[in-house]
Every structure is written in C-alpha cells, then in structure tokens.
Design a protein around this motif. Structure first.
Motif, PDB file in Angstrom:
ATOM      1  N   ARG A  13       0.832  -1.200   0.000  1.00 32.79           N
ATOM      2  CA  ARG A  13       0.000   0.000   0.000  1.00 32.79           C
ATOM      3  C   ARG A  13       0.866   1.249   0.000  1.00 32.79           C
ATOM      4  NH1 ARG A  13      -5.023   0.746   4.144  1.00 32.79           N
ATOM      5  NH2 ARG A  13      -5.726  -0.989   2.857  1.00 32.79           N
ATOM      6  N   LYS A  70      -0.217  10.660  -4.958  1.00 30.36           N
ATOM      7  CA  LYS A  70      -1.075  11.738  -5.490  1.00 30.36           C
ATOM      8  C   LYS A  70      -0.253  13.004  -5.752  1.00 30.36           C
ATOM      9  CE  LYS A  70      -5.412  10.780  -3.559  1.00 30.36           C
ATOM     10  NZ  LYS A  70      -5.540  10.714  -2.143  1.00 30.36           N
ATOM     11  N   ASP A  96      -2.172  -2.738  -3.837  1.00 28.43           N
ATOM     12  CA  ASP A  96      -3.224  -2.397  -2.862  1.00 28.43           C
ATOM     13  C   ASP A  96      -3.504  -0.908  -3.094  1.00 28.43           C
ATOM     14  OD1 ASP A  96      -4.655  -3.497  -0.282  1.00 28.43           O
ATOM     15  OD2 ASP A  96      -3.904  -1.557   0.346  1.00 28.43           O
ATOM     16  N   ILE A  97      -3.991  -0.192  -2.101  1.00 30.77           N
ATOM     17  CA  ILE A  97      -4.286   1.229  -2.292  1.00 30.77           C
ATOM     18  C   ILE A  97      -3.028   1.946  -2.810  1.00 30.77           C
ATOM     19  CG2 ILE A  97      -4.786   3.389  -1.081  1.00 30.77           C
ATOM     20  CD1 ILE A  97      -6.668   1.876   0.743  1.00 30.77           C
ATOM     21  N   GLY A  98      -3.205   2.707  -3.890  1.00 30.10           N
ATOM     22  CA  GLY A  98      -2.101   3.496  -4.425  1.00 30.10           C
ATOM     23  C   GLY A  98      -1.104   2.713  -5.251  1.00 30.10           C
ATOM     24  N   ARG A 138      -7.047 -10.462 -13.382  1.00 30.25           N
ATOM     25  CA  ARG A 138      -6.521 -10.089 -12.063  1.00 30.25           C
ATOM     26  C   ARG A 138      -7.003  -8.693 -11.666  1.00 30.25           C
ATOM     27  NH1 ARG A 138      -6.306  -8.399  -7.990  1.00 30.25           N
ATOM     28  NH2 ARG A 138      -4.707  -8.402  -6.374  1.00 30.25           N
ATOM     29  N   THR A 153     -10.794  -8.561  -7.570  1.00 34.34           N
ATOM     30  CA  THR A 153     -11.291  -8.254  -6.221  1.00 34.34           C
ATOM     31  C   THR A 153     -12.744  -7.765  -6.294  1.00 34.34           C
ATOM     32  OG1 THR A 153      -9.038  -7.674  -5.605  1.00 34.34           O
ATOM     33  CG2 THR A 153     -10.775  -7.054  -4.066  1.00 34.34           C
ATOM     34  N   SER A 200     -13.533   4.714  -5.507  1.00 30.39           N
ATOM     35  CA  SER A 200     -13.656   4.716  -6.965  1.00 30.39           C
ATOM     36  C   SER A 200     -12.319   4.270  -7.540  1.00 30.39           C
ATOM     37  CB  SER A 200     -14.037   6.103  -7.486  1.00 30.39           C
ATOM     38  OG  SER A 200     -13.229   7.086  -6.879  1.00 30.39           O
ATOM     39  N   GLY A 201     -11.685   3.357  -6.813  1.00 28.78           N
ATOM     40  CA  GLY A 201     -10.417   2.796  -7.254  1.00 28.78           C
ATOM     41  C   GLY A 201     -10.630   1.431  -7.874  1.00 28.78           C
ATOM     42  N   ASN A 202      -9.592   0.623  -7.843  1.00 25.05           N
ATOM     43  CA  ASN A 202      -9.636  -0.681  -8.506  1.00 25.05           C
ATOM     44  C   ASN A 202     -10.822  -1.524  -8.047  1.00 25.05           C
ATOM     45  OD1 ASN A 202      -8.688  -3.738  -7.973  1.00 25.05           O
ATOM     46  ND2 ASN A 202      -8.017  -3.054  -9.985  1.00 25.05           N
ATOM     47  N   VAL A 203     -10.986  -1.695  -6.755  1.00 25.28           N
ATOM     48  CA  VAL A 203     -12.039  -2.588  -6.253  1.00 25.28           C
ATOM     49  C   VAL A 203     -13.423  -2.025  -6.576  1.00 25.28           C
ATOM     50  CG1 VAL A 203     -12.945  -3.776  -4.221  1.00 25.28           C
ATOM     51  CG2 VAL A 203     -10.484  -3.380  -4.414  1.00 25.28           C
ATOM     52  N   SER A 228     -11.704  10.214  -1.473  1.00 22.00           N
ATOM     53  CA  SER A 228     -11.509  10.833  -0.170  1.00 22.00           C
ATOM     54  C   SER A 228     -12.044  12.271  -0.129  1.00 22.00           C
ATOM     55  CB  SER A 228     -10.037  10.790   0.234  1.00 22.00           C
ATOM     56  OG  SER A 228      -9.257  11.398  -0.760  1.00 22.00           O
ATOM     57  N   ARG A 278     -10.486  13.581  -9.811  1.00 20.98           N
ATOM     58  CA  ARG A 278     -11.305  13.488  -8.604  1.00 20.98           C
ATOM     59  C   ARG A 278     -12.735  13.113  -8.979  1.00 20.98           C
ATOM     60  NH1 ARG A 278      -8.311  12.078  -5.579  1.00 20.98           N
ATOM     61  NH2 ARG A 278      -9.671  12.585  -3.834  1.00 20.98           N
ATOM     62  N   ALA A 330     -13.443   1.383  -0.088  1.00 22.51           N
ATOM     63  CA  ALA A 330     -12.391   2.415  -0.066  1.00 22.51           C
ATOM     64  C   ALA A 330     -11.269   2.053   0.896  1.00 22.51           C
ATOM     65  CB  ALA A 330     -12.992   3.773   0.283  1.00 22.51           C
ATOM     66  N   ALA A 379     -13.317  -3.469   0.814  1.00 23.67           N
ATOM     67  CA  ALA A 379     -12.090  -2.988   1.464  1.00 23.67           C
ATOM     68  C   ALA A 379     -11.760  -3.891   2.643  1.00 23.67           C
ATOM     69  CB  ALA A 379     -12.278  -1.549   1.921  1.00 23.67           C
ATOM     70  N   ASN A 380     -10.589  -3.675   3.240  1.00 29.46           N
ATOM     71  CA  ASN A 380     -10.204  -4.409   4.434  1.00 29.46           C
ATOM     72  C   ASN A 380     -10.655  -3.627   5.669  1.00 29.46           C
ATOM     73  OD1 ASN A 380      -8.752  -6.782   3.474  1.00 29.46           O
ATOM     74  ND2 ASN A 380      -7.327  -5.309   2.570  1.00 29.46           N
TER      75      ASN A 380
HETATM   76  P1  NDP Z   1      -7.225   2.184  -4.953  1.00 26.20           P
HETATM   77  O1  NDP Z   1      -6.053   2.982  -4.555  1.00 26.20           O
HETATM   78  O2  NDP Z   1      -7.367   1.741  -6.358  1.00 26.20           O
HETATM   79  O3  NDP Z   1      -8.564   2.969  -4.552  1.00 26.20           O
HETATM   80  C1  NDP Z   1      -8.833   3.368  -3.261  1.00 26.20           C
HETATM   81  C2  NDP Z   1     -10.092   4.194  -3.263  1.00 26.20           C
HETATM   82  O4  NDP Z   1     -10.476   4.451  -1.905  1.00 26.20           O
HETATM   83  C3  NDP Z   1      -9.906   5.558  -3.906  1.00 26.20           C
HETATM   84  O5  NDP Z   1     -11.111   5.975  -4.474  1.00 26.20           O
HETATM   85  C4  NDP Z   1      -9.528   6.443  -2.712  1.00 26.20           C
HETATM   86  O6  NDP Z   1      -9.818   7.814  -2.872  1.00 26.20           O
HETATM   87  C5  NDP Z   1     -10.426   5.855  -1.640  1.00 26.20           C
HETATM   88  N1  NDP Z   1      -9.810   6.087  -0.323  1.00 26.20           N
HETATM   89  C6  NDP Z   1      -8.588   5.688   0.092  1.00 26.20           C
HETATM   90  N2  NDP Z   1      -8.347   6.129   1.329  1.00 26.20           N
HETATM   91  C7  NDP Z   1      -9.438   6.804   1.695  1.00 26.20           C
HETATM   92  C8  NDP Z   1      -9.800   7.510   2.857  1.00 26.20           C
HETATM   93  N3  NDP Z   1      -8.979   7.587   3.909  1.00 26.20           N
HETATM   94  N4  NDP Z   1     -11.032   8.054   2.897  1.00 26.20           N
HETATM   95  C9  NDP Z   1     -11.864   7.981   1.831  1.00 26.20           C
HETATM   96  N5  NDP Z   1     -11.570   7.356   0.699  1.00 26.20           N
HETATM   97  C10 NDP Z   1     -10.378   6.784   0.624  1.00 26.20           C
HETATM   98  O7  NDP Z   1      -7.260   0.920  -3.941  1.00 26.20           O
HETATM   99  P2  NDP Z   1      -8.011  -0.460  -4.101  1.00 26.20           P
HETATM  100  O8  NDP Z   1      -9.309  -0.260  -4.800  1.00 26.20           O
HETATM  101  O9  NDP Z   1      -7.035  -1.422  -4.618  1.00 26.20           O
HETATM  102  O10 NDP Z   1      -8.261  -0.835  -2.559  1.00 26.20           O
HETATM  103  C11 NDP Z   1      -9.444  -0.447  -1.861  1.00 26.20           C
HETATM  104  C12 NDP Z   1      -9.604  -1.329  -0.634  1.00 26.20           C
HETATM  105  O11 NDP Z   1      -9.720  -2.709  -1.035  1.00 26.20           O
HETATM  106  C13 NDP Z   1      -8.449  -1.291   0.380  1.00 26.20           C
HETATM  107  O12 NDP Z   1      -8.967  -1.465   1.687  1.00 26.20           O
HETATM  108  C14 NDP Z   1      -7.640  -2.514  -0.004  1.00 26.20           C
HETATM  109  O13 NDP Z   1      -6.848  -2.996   1.074  1.00 26.20           O
HETATM  110  C15 NDP Z   1      -8.746  -3.490  -0.366  1.00 26.20           C
HETATM  111  N6  NDP Z   1      -8.331  -4.612  -1.199  1.00 26.20           N
HETATM  112  C16 NDP Z   1      -7.772  -4.404  -2.430  1.00 26.20           C
HETATM  113  C17 NDP Z   1      -7.407  -5.480  -3.211  1.00 26.20           C
HETATM  114  C18 NDP Z   1      -6.893  -5.310  -4.607  1.00 26.20           C
HETATM  115  O14 NDP Z   1      -6.751  -6.334  -5.299  1.00 26.20           O
HETATM  116  N7  NDP Z   1      -6.630  -4.099  -5.080  1.00 26.20           N
HETATM  117  C19 NDP Z   1      -7.520  -6.858  -2.713  1.00 26.20           C
HETATM  118  C20 NDP Z   1      -8.212  -6.978  -1.445  1.00 26.20           C
HETATM  119  C21 NDP Z   1      -8.562  -5.875  -0.717  1.00 26.20           C
HETATM  120  P3  NDP Z   1      -8.607   8.859  -3.086  1.00 26.20           P
HETATM  121  O15 NDP Z   1      -8.113   8.611  -4.473  1.00 26.20           O
HETATM  122  O16 NDP Z   1      -9.238  10.197  -2.899  1.00 26.20           O
HETATM  123  O17 NDP Z   1      -7.569   8.551  -2.035  1.00 26.20           O
END
Ligand code: NDP
Length: 446
Positions: A93, A133, A165-167, A204, A208, A237-240, A261, A286, A320, A345-346
């Motif tokens: 992450r 970012k 993972d995130i980022g 892949r 998730t 609005s990320g990968n998951v 966020s 955004r 998220a 998310a976790n």
């Molecule tokens: P991404 O970085 O692709 O997306 C994360 C998303 O969550 C973004 O929209 C981000 O917004 C938002 N976010 C992150 N932190 C915060 C916060 N503090 N408050 C509000 N919004 C937030 O990550 P993933 O989609 O890969 O992961 C999302 C979750 O899923 C995590 O908990 C991760 O551990 C879990 N996960 C992911 C897996 C994977 O294969 N990718 C596998 C299993 C679990 P912003 O851009 O504004 O930060």
C-alpha cells in the motif's frame, strides 16, 4: 480467564499505540474464542501466542530524488506474518496513512483470508507512507525503484510474493518489477498484478471487485434475494470499486453512488462507469468531476456532515479503506432498508457498526472472505507463471467464481457449526483460523 481472552489482553498490552492492529485482533480473537477455547491442544501448543506475533517485520528507509532535485525520504514496511500454509502473500500500500499498525492489521487479516481461498498462500503485507497523489510519473518511478532496491532482498517466488493495494496499480507494479528484474537478473514471479505482456493474469485487475460481487450474490441467492433490480451504494472509486460496480451492473443492479476521499457522487439514474473510468483511470482525477459528465448527479464534499451511507440502498459495498463505515452510518443504512453489506475494502466497518448490522439482521460479508478474490487470482497468476502458460479471461473468471462460491459455503457452514447461523464474521474467522492452526500444529514449534 479463558486462553483467548488472556492472549488478546497480552497482545493489546504488547502493541500499544496500534489502534487498527488492536481492533483487528479484538474482532478476530473474540469471534474465534468459543472454538479455540474448546480445543485445549491449541493452548498447549501456544498456537495463539505464535499466531499473533509476526514471523518477521522489516522496516526500511526509502530515499529518492524529486523533480526539483530535492532528496526525499519515506519509510517502507514488509510484515511477513505467517508462512504456515505457503509463501507470504499480500499487497503493498502507498498511502500517507500507512504505519506499522495499519500494515500489521492488514497482514494479520491476510493470514486468514489467504487460508479461506483454499490455496497454498501464507499471510503478509507491505507499504509505505509515500503519497503518489500529485507526483509526476518520473517521481513515482524513482520512488518505486528505491522501494524495490531494498525490498528485493526479502522476497522471492517461494518466499514472499507481494501485489498491489491502495495506491499501487499497474504503473507502480511495472516500475517495481522492472527494478527487481534488473537487480536480480531473473524473471521470477515475485510480484502479482503484473502487466499482461510480462506475466500478468487476465482478470486479475477485475478480480477483487468481481469476486466481492460473486460472493455477495451467492449470499443473497441463498437467502432468496439477488442483485437484479437492487439499488447499490459502492464507496471508493479505485480498482475494487470500479470492477465491483461493473459486475453489479452486469447482474442487473443499479449502482447509485461512488466516492473518493474528497466526497461522494449520487446519480439517481445509475452511475455512468465509462465516465468514472475516464476520470480515475485515464485522468487520475477526482470524483467531483463526475458532475461535468452527468449534470443531474449531485456531489457532496467530505466533512459536510453527510456520508455516502446516507444514500438509500438495498446493498452497500464499502470498497475504499479501513474504518470508513461507522456506527451512525450503519444505523442509517438499517433504517433505510439495507439488506446486505459486502466488504470490498479491508476492515471498512468499525466493530460497533458491524454489531449494528449483525443485530439488525443485515447479511454481512466480511472483507477477509468477500475481497479474497484478488489474492486468489494472484495465486492463479503464480500458478500460470510456474507453468509458463496463460489462461483465457473466461477460464480465470470461472475459477474465481468457483473460489468465491466455495468461500461462501465454507464460512456459512463454519458459522452454522458454531451455532451462529448467518454470522459470517464468526464463520470466516473460524474457517480461516482452523486450517492455519492445524498446519502450525503439524509443523511443530517453529
Ligand atoms: P485504490 O487505490 O485503487 O482505490 C482506493 C479508493 O479508496 C480511492 O477511491 C480512494 O480515494 C479511496 N480512499 C482511500 N483512502 C481513503 C480515505 N482515507 N477516505 C476515503 N476514501 C479513501 O485501492 P483499491 O481499490 O485497490 O483498494 C481499496 C480497498 O480494497 C483497500 O482497503 C484494499 O486494502 C482493499 N483490497 C484491495 C485489493 C486489490 O486487489 N486491489 C484486494 C483486497 C482488498 P482517493 O483517491 O481520494 O484517495
């Protein structure tokens, strides 16, 4: 005092100032207590004391030079938590909120999650407080190369195989893999989530989000319900979040809200995923920009007092980050008639909010089961790499679906056996723990 309670108290005392880690420990040890305490052989073998202690914690300096020529330093982590059933496996992450507590909670969850997949993978997690970012491509590459320069000495195809993972998406995995390959002079499968041209697996990227929806769909189906016609709120609005939205839509559900966020968007006509993908995957922008594509949508900024969970829905999919769904949000969701929650998310749901769902009769699929499709498909990527073969999208997707349905059946029957039918938090923790504990017993005190 029971064995489980004693170990929980010791663990909390021994890990002060680590709230996320303590929260995960409390949830897991409390729910497996009836099972563990009825098996005195676990206490005799010190299974819990060994399980809560990571096999290894690596913390390191990541120096890099930014575009202005200024030296920057971040902190990196890899927690190699438990390798009883296979090589350590778990994401990396990149987020400013990353610290040891966050990585340890994620690593501990990962042990049980990986066990639930039925595949031979142990638990680990890594990360850094680097914030991608606003950084240029060049800066992200410089950072990834420095991160891998240290990490490479600790990982290996049969030792530890990180993922995203995130980022950390395709770009970051590419830069890290490139640096690994250069230093190690080999093409080993030491990362998953790789690009398709250098060993990645089809499906892949989607795994998730798709897996989350497959498991939630099975849970709904087994209770006479479905996604068809359901109104769904997805956070993030990320990968998951993106691929969960895509799968919900393909099953006939309507996703009405997404977030980042900065805030959330509500679109009563249903989210236009093509617009979201352009904003997030192409422009790295955004979610507020969504209203430029769909003028009827409404954007609400974070901190305005209203969260995404105030949007009425049948199914909520928090995708998220940790602790993004609180007690008040859970009450609101129950009041508004939400019937099911699936954690993408976790640990997105706080302990108090989880309690509200369980008491309110909401079907609740915890992250370690519901989001296990990502790591399961990563393990399928490792298998393909070992065989030097690539399976088709349909083949991987079919396997993923089978794994998610079997995880659901496994956690549902563990919950039932424990006398808590439909308590999938308990079911997931017990089912995940059982396999790891039995293996640790077989391997002796190591
Ligand atoms: P991404 O970085 O692709 O997306 C994360 C998303 O969550 C973004 O929209 C981000 O917004 C938002 N976010 C992150 N932190 C915060 C916060 N503090 N408050 C509000 N919004 C937030 O990550 P993933 O989609 O890969 O992961 C999302 C979750 O899923 C995590 O908990 C991760 O551990 C879990 N996960 C992911 C897996 C994977 O294969 N990718 C596998 C299993 C679990 P912003 O851009 O504004 O930060």
């Amino acid at each position: 005092m029971s064995y489980t309670k004693r170990v929980l108290e010791q663990t909390i005392a021994k890990n002060p100032g680590e709230p996320e880690f303590q929260q995960a420990m409390t949830e897991i040890l409390t729910t497996i207590a009836p099972y563990v305490d009825s098996h005195p052989e676990y206490e005799k073998a010190g299974i819990l004391e060994r399980l809560v202690e990571p096999e290894r914690v690596i913390m390191f300096r990541i120096p890099w030079v930014d575009d202005e020529g200024k030296v920057q330093v971040n902190r990196g982590y890899r927690v190699q938590y438990n390798s009883a059933i296979g090589p350590y496996k778990g994401g990396i992450r990149f987020h400013p909120s990353v610290n040891l507590s966050v990585i340890k909670f994620l690593g501990f969850e990962q042990i049980l999650k990986n066990s639930l997949t039925g595949l031979p993978i142990g638990g680990g997690k890594g990360g850094t407080d680097f914030d991608p970012k606003g950084k240029s491509d060049n800066e992200v590459m410089a950072f990834c190369q420095s991160f891998m320069t240290e990490l490479q000495r600790h990982i290996g195809a049969d030792t530890d195989v990180p993922a995203g993972d995130i980022g950390v998406g395709a770009r970051e995995i590419g830069y890290m893999y490139g640096q690994y390959k250069r230093i190690a002079n080999n093409f080993e499968s030491i990362l998953t989530g790789k690009g398709l041209t250098y060993g990645g697996s089809l499906a892949r990227k989607e795994a998730t989000g798709y897996g989350l929806v497959y498991l939630t769909d099975e849970m709904l189906r087994q209770h006479g319900k479905s996604f068809k016609g359901a109104s769904v709120v997805v956070s993030g609005s990320g990968n998951v979040a993106i691929y969960a939205t895509q799968k919900v839509q393909s099953l006939g559900g309507k996703v009405v809200a997404l977030s980042d966020s900065g805030g959330f968007v509500y679109d009563s006509e249903g989210i236009d995923l093509a617009a979201v993908r352009e904003i997030k995957e192409v422009k790295r922008g955004r979610i507020s920009e969504y209203v430029n594509y769909r003028p009827n949508a409404v954007y609400t900024e974070s901190g305005s007092g209203k969260t995404i969970w105030s949007v009425k829905c049948d199914v909520a999919l928090p995708c998220a980050t940790q602790n993004e769904l609180h007690e008040a949000d859970a009450k609101l969701l129950v009041q508004n008639g939400c019937i099911a929650v699936g954690e993408g998310a976790n640990m997105p749901t706080t302990l108090e909010a989880t309690e509200i769902f369980l008491k309110g009769g909401v079907l609740f699929a915890p992250g370690k089961a519901a989001n296990a499709g990502g790591v399961a498909t990563s393990a399928l990527e490792m298998t393909q790499n070992s065989m030097r073969l690539s399976w088709s999208f349909e083949e991987v997707d079919e396997k993923l679906k089978g794994i998610m349905v079997s995880i659901y059946n496994n956690i549902a029957s563990a919950a039932k056996e424990a006398g808590h039918e439909d308590n999938f938090v308990m079911g997931a923790n017990i089912a995940g723990f059982k396999k790891v504990a039995e293996t640790m017993m077989a391997l002796g005190v190591v």
